[in-house]
Design a protein around this motif. Structure first.
Motif, PDB file in Angstrom:
ATOM      1  N   GLN A 167     -14.870 -96.649 -52.887  1.00  0.00           N
ATOM      2  CA  GLN A 167     -14.792 -97.870 -53.877  1.00  0.00           C
ATOM      3  C   GLN A 167     -14.294 -97.230 -55.356  1.00  0.00           C
ATOM      4  OE1 GLN A 167     -18.435 -99.624 -54.634  1.00  0.00           O
ATOM      5  NE2 GLN A 167     -17.688-101.002 -56.411  1.00  0.00           N
ATOM      6  N   VAL A 171     -10.563 -98.508 -57.094  1.00  0.00           N
ATOM      7  CA  VAL A 171     -10.469 -99.118 -58.409  1.00  0.00           C
ATOM      8  C   VAL A 171      -9.549 -98.087 -59.221  1.00  0.00           C
ATOM      9  CG1 VAL A 171     -11.804 -99.358 -60.366  1.00  0.00           C
ATOM     10  CG2 VAL A 171     -12.711-100.009 -58.191  1.00  0.00           C
ATOM     11  N   ASP A 211      -7.000-109.253 -65.825  1.00  0.00           N
ATOM     12  CA  ASP A 211      -7.074-108.403 -64.499  1.00  0.00           C
ATOM     13  C   ASP A 211      -7.318-106.956 -64.967  1.00  0.00           C
ATOM     14  OD1 ASP A 211      -7.031-110.862 -63.416  1.00  0.00           O
ATOM     15  OD2 ASP A 211      -4.993-110.526 -62.654  1.00  0.00           O
ATOM     16  N   SER A 214     -10.650-106.147 -66.531  1.00  0.00           N
ATOM     17  CA  SER A 214     -11.723-106.358 -65.575  1.00  0.00           C
ATOM     18  C   SER A 214     -11.692-105.225 -64.695  1.00  0.00           C
ATOM     19  CB  SER A 214     -11.462-107.838 -64.671  1.00  0.00           C
ATOM     20  OG  SER A 214     -12.495-107.713 -63.562  1.00  0.00           O
ATOM     21  N   LEU A 215     -10.636-104.632 -64.252  1.00  0.00           N
ATOM     22  CA  LEU A 215     -10.574-103.445 -63.452  1.00  0.00           C
ATOM     23  C   LEU A 215     -11.027-102.160 -64.224  1.00  0.00           C
ATOM     24  CD1 LEU A 215      -7.255-103.758 -61.686  1.00  0.00           C
ATOM     25  CD2 LEU A 215      -9.535-103.956 -60.463  1.00  0.00           C
ATOM     26  N   ALA A 217     -13.518-102.251 -66.726  1.00  0.00           N
ATOM     27  CA  ALA A 217     -14.899-102.417 -66.870  1.00  0.00           C
ATOM     28  C   ALA A 217     -15.403-102.131 -65.484  1.00  0.00           C
ATOM     29  CB  ALA A 217     -15.178-103.919 -67.001  1.00  0.00           C
ATOM     30  N   GLN A 218     -15.052-102.643 -64.348  1.00  0.00           N
ATOM     31  CA  GLN A 218     -15.476-101.831 -63.115  1.00  0.00           C
ATOM     32  C   GLN A 218     -15.480-100.439 -63.017  1.00  0.00           C
ATOM     33  OE1 GLN A 218     -13.866-103.748 -59.619  1.00  0.00           O
ATOM     34  NE2 GLN A 218     -13.727-105.689 -60.637  1.00  0.00           N
ATOM     35  N   ARG A 219     -14.451 -99.634 -63.251  1.00  0.00           N
ATOM     36  CA  ARG A 219     -14.529 -98.329 -63.528  1.00  0.00           C
ATOM     37  C   ARG A 219     -15.453 -97.705 -64.189  1.00  0.00           C
ATOM     38  NH1 ARG A 219      -8.859 -95.289 -65.328  1.00  0.00           N
ATOM     39  NH2 ARG A 219      -9.632 -95.961 -67.269  1.00  0.00           N
ATOM     40  N   ALA A 221     -18.193 -98.876 -65.190  1.00  0.00           N
ATOM     41  CA  ALA A 221     -19.539 -99.247 -64.524  1.00  0.00           C
ATOM     42  C   ALA A 221     -19.912 -98.225 -63.501  1.00  0.00           C
ATOM     43  CB  ALA A 221     -19.646-100.519 -64.135  1.00  0.00           C
ATOM     44  N   LEU A 222     -18.877 -97.979 -62.698  1.00  0.00           N
ATOM     45  CA  LEU A 222     -19.038 -97.001 -61.589  1.00  0.00           C
ATOM     46  C   LEU A 222     -19.062 -95.626 -62.076  1.00  0.00           C
ATOM     47  CD1 LEU A 222     -16.490 -98.309 -59.042  1.00  0.00           C
ATOM     48  CD2 LEU A 222     -18.841 -98.092 -58.565  1.00  0.00           C
ATOM     49  N   ARG A 225     -22.726 -95.191 -63.444  1.00  0.00           N
ATOM     50  CA  ARG A 225     -23.834 -95.170 -62.325  1.00  0.00           C
ATOM     51  C   ARG A 225     -23.841 -93.923 -61.432  1.00  0.00           C
ATOM     52  NH1 ARG A 225     -23.498-100.723 -59.093  1.00  0.00           N
ATOM     53  NH2 ARG A 225     -25.342 -99.824 -58.184  1.00  0.00           N
TER      54      ARG A 225
END
Length: 306
Positions: A167, A171, A211, A214-215, A217-219, A221-222, A225
């Protein structure tokens, strides 16, 4: 003689006229070529812009990733190591909940972590309970777990590890491609001359920029975590009365015997108090009966002489 000079003069005029017509024709062809070249270039730019607008985001992504497509598809960035999300849940029974909670906070902060959500409550028996979420670096995750387990009696433990390497790689690749796509749209905006094209490209740029955010932000968050492990700690207070077992002393036995004696004596007194009214009534009746019998015994009979 005169005829010969006249013919020569006519011949020279014809040659001059032919030369002049050739020059004019070459100039016309040159101008026509320049005009056609400029028109084709403008039409090519218009067609390219129209093609990008018609294709939408996917079309621009394909154009932006044309270089990577030549190598057989989108190139995935090379990332070293694995990316794992670690979470754990602990339930520990302790004698002093506030003290154990302070130790848990100190263990997390000393390990370079932080304290998240925290809640404290009491049950029906008055025992205190606390729940706290701790975020600690992956490198100190195991050490913090052991430290928290040692604060009291471990009741329950659950640890999970989720591998999200694929994942993270996906990303990262999408972020790289989307950045190239946004740059491509900006280049087209710089070249656009018509207002309609500028408006269309601005809308397309806003969509692709959203877009990309958003990507990103996903990166983020990953990354958060996978770099910080999450530990949820639940602390419960032990029962206040503990079983004595074989640790009973002579003093405890003596105190228990005295308590039993006092309790028995109290019940005897209570029983006597309950029976006393009935005993008093029975004694009164007995006295009356004795009096009556005595009077009858002392009274003279009819056959006795005066």
């Amino acid at each position: 003689m005169h005829t010969s000079s006249t013919s020569r003069h006519r011949t020279s005029r014809r040659r001059a006229a032919r030369a002049l017509s050739g020059v004019l024709l070459a100039a016309a062809l040159a101008l026509t070529g320049c005009t056609a070249s400029g028109g084709d270039s403008g039409d090519h730019d218009k067609a390219a812009g129209a093609g990008d607008r018609a294709a939408g985001p996917e079309g621009a992504k394909g154009a932006a990733g044309g270089q990577s497509d030549k190598s057989g598809g989108r190139k995935r960035p090379k990332l070293t190591g694995t990316h794992v999300i670690r979470t754990a849940t602990l339930t520990v029974r302790v004698k002093d909940v506030p003290k154990a909670l302070a130790e848990a906070r100190a263990a997390a902060e000393d390990a370079g972590g932080m304290v998240g959500n925290e809640s404290t409550s009491r049950d029906d028996e008055g025992r205190e309970r606390s729940r706290v979420v701790l975020r600690v670096p992956q490198a100190t995750y195991e050490d913090v777990l052991k430290s928290l387990e040692g604060t009291g009696r471990l009741i329950d433990r659950e640890a999970k590890a989720q591998d999200v390497t694929d994942q993270v790689v996906d990303v990262e690749s999408r972020v790289k491609t989307q950045r190239v796509s946004v740059a491509r749209v900006r280049e087209l905006m710089d070249k656009a001359t018509k207002l309609s094209d500028v408006v269309t490209l601005e809308g397309e740029l806003s969509t692709r920029q959203a877009d990309l955010e958003s990507l990103l932000a996903q990166r983020a968050a990953l990354k958060d975590r996978t770099s910080m492990a999450t530990i949820t700690l639940s602390l419960t207070e032990s029962a206040r009365k503990t079983d004595g077992g074989d640790d009973t002393t002579f003093g405890d036995a003596l105190a228990g015997g005295w308590d039993a004696f006092v309790t028995g004596l109290r019940w005897i007194v209570i029983a006597m108090a309950a029976v006393l009214p009935f005993a008093a009534a029975a004694a009164l009746l007995l006295l009356l009966w004795l009096r009556v019998t005595r009077r009858r015994a002392t009274r003279p009979g009819p056959d006795s002489a005066p």
